[in-house]
Design a protein around this motif. Structure first.
Motif, mmCIF file in Angstrom:
data_model
loop_
_atom_site.group_PDB
_atom_site.id
_atom_site.type_symbol
_atom_site.label_atom_id
_atom_site.label_comp_id
_atom_site.label_asym_id
_atom_site.label_seq_id
_atom_site.Cartn_x
_atom_site.Cartn_y
_atom_site.Cartn_z
ATOM 1 N N HIS A 235 0.801 -1.221 0.000
ATOM 2 C CA HIS A 235 0.000 0.000 0.000
ATOM 3 C C HIS A 235 0.841 1.282 0.000
ATOM 4 O O HIS A 235 0.308 2.370 0.207
ATOM 5 N N GLN A 236 2.127 1.161 -0.242
ATOM 6 C CA GLN A 236 2.969 2.340 -0.361
ATOM 7 C C GLN A 236 3.376 2.512 -1.821
ATOM 8 O O GLN A 236 3.797 1.561 -2.478
ATOM 9 N N LYS A 237 3.254 3.732 -2.317
ATOM 10 C CA LYS A 237 3.514 3.991 -3.727
ATOM 11 C C LYS A 237 4.995 3.797 -4.054
ATOM 12 O O LYS A 237 5.870 4.183 -3.291
ATOM 13 N N VAL A 238 5.249 3.192 -5.207
ATOM 14 C CA VAL A 238 6.611 2.897 -5.649
ATOM 15 C C VAL A 238 6.973 3.730 -6.878
ATOM 16 O O VAL A 238 7.998 4.396 -6.929
ATOM 17 N N ILE A 239 6.113 3.663 -7.892
ATOM 18 C CA ILE A 239 6.303 4.452 -9.114
ATOM 19 C C ILE A 239 4.975 5.112 -9.452
ATOM 20 O O ILE A 239 3.925 4.471 -9.436
ATOM 21 N N GLU A 240 5.022 6.415 -9.732
ATOM 22 C CA GLU A 240 3.822 7.165 -10.093
ATOM 23 C C GLU A 240 4.003 7.736 -11.493
ATOM 24 O O GLU A 240 5.132 7.978 -11.936
ATOM 25 N N GLU A 241 2.876 7.968 -12.166
ATOM 26 C CA GLU A 241 2.962 8.529 -13.517
ATOM 27 C C GLU A 241 1.757 9.403 -13.812
ATOM 28 O O GLU A 241 0.702 9.301 -13.172
ATOM 29 N N ALA A 242 1.933 10.270 -14.776
ATOM 30 C CA ALA A 242 0.847 11.110 -15.256
ATOM 31 C C ALA A 242 1.033 11.304 -16.757
ATOM 32 O O ALA A 242 2.143 11.533 -17.220
ATOM 33 N N PRO A 243 -0.065 11.181 -17.524
ATOM 34 C CA PRO A 243 -1.421 10.825 -17.092
ATOM 35 C C PRO A 243 -1.538 9.330 -16.791
ATOM 36 O O PRO A 243 -0.530 8.625 -16.785
ATOM 37 N N ALA A 244 -2.776 8.850 -16.554
ATOM 38 C CA ALA A 244 -2.999 7.443 -16.253
ATOM 39 C C ALA A 244 -3.114 6.631 -17.533
ATOM 40 O O ALA A 244 -3.819 7.041 -18.466
ATOM 41 N N PRO A 245 -2.458 5.477 -17.618
ATOM 42 C CA PRO A 245 -2.579 4.625 -18.811
ATOM 43 C C PRO A 245 -4.036 4.190 -19.031
ATOM 44 O O PRO A 245 -4.748 3.869 -18.077
ATOM 45 N N GLY A 246 -4.458 4.212 -20.278
ATOM 46 C CA GLY A 246 -5.792 3.730 -20.610
ATOM 47 C C GLY A 246 -6.922 4.692 -20.289
ATOM 48 O O GLY A 246 -8.092 4.322 -20.400
ATOM 49 N N MET A 247 -6.615 5.906 -19.911
ATOM 50 C CA MET A 247 -7.638 6.899 -19.560
ATOM 51 C C MET A 247 -8.119 7.616 -20.819
ATOM 52 O O MET A 247 -7.359 8.366 -21.440
ATOM 53 N N ASP A 248 -9.374 7.384 -21.202
ATOM 54 C CA ASP A 248 -9.913 8.095 -22.363
ATOM 55 C C ASP A 248 -10.478 9.444 -21.926
ATOM 56 O O ASP A 248 -10.649 9.719 -20.733
ATOM 57 N N SER A 249 -10.786 10.291 -22.880
ATOM 58 C CA SER A 249 -11.182 11.664 -22.577
ATOM 59 C C SER A 249 -12.497 11.737 -21.809
ATOM 60 O O SER A 249 -12.664 12.569 -20.911
ATOM 61 N N ASP A 250 -13.454 10.857 -22.125
ATOM 62 C CA ASP A 250 -14.736 10.893 -21.421
ATOM 63 C C ASP A 250 -14.588 10.502 -19.954
ATOM 64 O O ASP A 250 -15.149 11.139 -19.061
#
Length: 613
Positions: A235-250
């Motif tokens: 439950h501790q974050k290891v790697i973070e990214e932006a934006p989220a993979p697979g996130m469509d505009s809607d």
């Protein structure tokens, strides 16, 4: 704009705030404990004030000392960073009552969102979807167990005042609930001074997606898009990214709109994060994303948002706290490229990620186009047992996800730290994992495949050969034999293991005392092997020693007990986390030097296991 600022924090985030403040022409004041007298944030600030002994409860968590330091130095504002007092409503109010600008949200907003159970109720009223669970006042073990059964296993037990993975336990079955509840409450009380918990339905393939929000004192609220923090360990974050993979505009539009509603529901001012849990078993969709909690502060992972939006979030914090409107409207904010951040920790993956402390004799960070390092330490500094063992945040930007991932991997692989152990090679392997590379990540990925990622790597033959070249100086006639090819070999110690290195064509001089080998973010010391040291080549003695200073929480065995490999022997609390020490092989407890409640020092012999014949 305020002219002077005290940073009520330490390490990386204090240095981060100082950097932006300096660019804005703001005088900075650092505070420090005994352990941080030579810390980087102390050196970088314009002025520094000593606030007490190393323990946080006697220094960084004492609001009265911090406010006194601000008054003493004439600081107009206080920035809390993250952690410590950053989400303490009483401290925020005390700062404001002292006539000092609080660089953060209103105390009422912190209170409204500070406890997970109350926050979820408030979000439901604001029509923000929330996960099913129990958030009641009755904290008796029987009631909590009954409610967990109603929710349905698996469930999460979460400290209502928690954060950073502390005070959280995943419970797979009813049989495990009582022990998990006791451990969770104990850790929550130690970390947050509040042992109340809530029960939450555990999503089988969860993704952790959060939205950066920002409000000003004029009623404006915007979002700066989402981050994906699904790659987690316990439950501790290891790697973070932006934006989220697979996130469509809607889906993005629906998610970010819900985050803005959440912020407006508490009249939010400043930087905040709305955290959501998403069902990652299929395509992301708005009807499969639920509110988890709000962090009323700047997040550790805020740099990835800065990298894709071009916004300095600390500058926005300072401007908003000074009464200015948000520098940009929602229409002005866009996503440019992709960014990833890895948390480089002083910890040893091969030993259950136990923190590694000591002096950083070698500290080198890899570089790359689009790369960024946020750190609070320097070569020669000490990694203290008193605080979070983060060495740095390593951040990479790229035109797309693939480029950002490759750049981050290169930066980590080219990093070198010694003699403190780090998780760099673990992070490199995580980035190379096929599922992560494809963007198919849920919070259980490391739980499933992390054992392989944590395996200690070995240096390549090329690196060993280069090390041997350094250990044994070359001569033109080395190894020469008439009518025969020159052949010579030597043995060296590598992390206690004997390895053979070909010395053909190398000199006959006495080998040097040792050479440091670094590859793929890992460091090893290669030293000449001698027969009189052979007995120490590998430690199979069964000695269980304290990996760091700490407090024994519980002891599960007695002298004379038979144990099996992997069996829990005792639990040690250090750095506000519980660490389980287990039997290395089947055997018998021959010696026991630990008792519940005892304080132990690093390398203290706690248990001796004699191997079964």
């Amino acid at each position: 704009m305020i002219k002077s600022l005290l940073i009520a924090n330490r390490g990386e985030i204090a240095c981060r705030v100082i950097r932006t403040a300096r660019e804005l022409g703001i005088r900075t004041v650092a505070v420090y404990s005994d352990a941080d007298a030579q810390a980087l944030h102390v050196q970088e600030a314009d002025e520094a004030v000593h606030i007490g002994p190393a323990p946080t409860r006697e220094s960084y968590l004492v609001g009265e000392k911090i406010i006194a330091a601000a008054k003493q130095t004439g600081a107009e504002g206080i920035h809390p960073g993250y952690g410590f007092l950053s989400e303490n409503a009483a401290f925020a109010q005390a700062v404001m009552d002292a006539g000092i600008v609080w660089v953060g949200p209103n105390p009422d907003s912190i209170t409204a969102m500070g406890l997970k159970d109350a926050a979820k109720k408030l979000m439901a009223e604001a029509k923000v979807p929330v996960t099913p669970g129990y958030m009641g006042e009755d904290q008796s073990p029987g009631v909590l167990a009954d409610e967990a059964g109603k929710v349905g296993y698996p469930v999460l037990i979460k400290a209502v005042a928690g954060g950073g993975g502390k005070g959280m336990r995943l419970v797979e079955s009813e049989d495990d609930f009582a022990d998990a509840l006791q451990s969770c409450k104990r850790e929550a009380a130690s970390s947050f001074g509040n042992d109340h918990v809530l029960i939450e339905k555990y999503i089988a393939s969860p993704r952790h997606i959060e939205v950066q929000v920002f409000g000003d004192k004029h009623g404006n609220v915007v979002h700066l898009f989402e981050r994906d923090c699904s790659l987690q360990r316990r439950h501790q974050k290891v790697i973070e990214e932006a934006p989220a993979p697979g996130m469509d505009s809607d889906t993005r539009e629906a998610l970010c709109a819900a985050a803005v509603r959440a912020a407006k529901a508490v009249d939010y001012v400043g930087a905040g994060t709305i955290e959501f849990i998403a069902d990652g078993s299929g395509k992301l969709s708005a009807d499969k994303i639920w509110f988890m909690e709000m962090n009323t502060r700047l997040q550790v992972e805020h740099p990835v948002t800065e990298e894709i939006t071009g916004v300095d979030l600390v500058e926005w914090q300072l401007r908003v706290a000074s009464g200015e409107p948000l520098p940009m409207s929602q229409e002005d904010l866009t996503i440019d490229g992709w960014a990833m951040e890895a948390r480089l920790y002083a910890e040893d993956p091969a030993k259950g990620f136990l923190p590694s402390i000591g002096k950083l004799d070698l500290l080198q960070f890899g570089e790359a186009d689009g790369g960024r390092i946020d750190t609070g330490v320097y070569e020669g500094a000490e990694v203290s047992p008193h605080y979070d063992p983060m060495i740095a945040k390593v951040i990479a930007w790229g035109e797309d996800r693939s480029e950002a991932r490759e750049r981050l991997g290169d930066m980590l692989a080219d990093s070198a730290v010694w003699p403190v152990k780090t998780n760099a090679s673990f992070l490199v392997k995580a980035l190379q994992h096929p599922d992560f590379a494809a963007g198919n990540v849920d919070t259980g990925l490391i739980g499933r495949d992390g054992e392989e990622m944590a395996e200690p790597p070995v240096p390549s033959d090329d690196v060993l050969q280069a090390a041997a070249d350094a250990l044994v100086p070359a001569t033109d006639m080395a190894g020469f034999r008439l009518n025969a090819a020159p052949q010579r070999a030597a043995w060296f110690l590598l992390d206690g293991e004997k390895v053979e290195v070909d010395l053909t064509g190398m000199g006959t001089d006495e080998p040097a005392t040792g050479v440091l080998v670094t590859e793929q973010g890992q460091a090893w010391l290669l030293t000449p092997w001698r027969q009189d040291a052979a007995h120490g080549a590998a430690d199979g003695s069964g000695a269980i020693v304290a990996p760091m200073p700490g407090k024994v929480i519980s002891v599960e065995v007695e002298k004379g007990d038979a144990v099996i490999k992997g069996q829990k022997l005792l639990t040690l609390e250090a750095m506000k986390m519980e660490h389980t020490l287990t039997a290395p092989f089947d055997g018998t407890v021959a010696e026991l030097n630990a008792s519940a409640g005892a304080q132990v020092q690093v390398d203290a012999l706690l248990v001796m296991i004699e191997e079964s014949e």
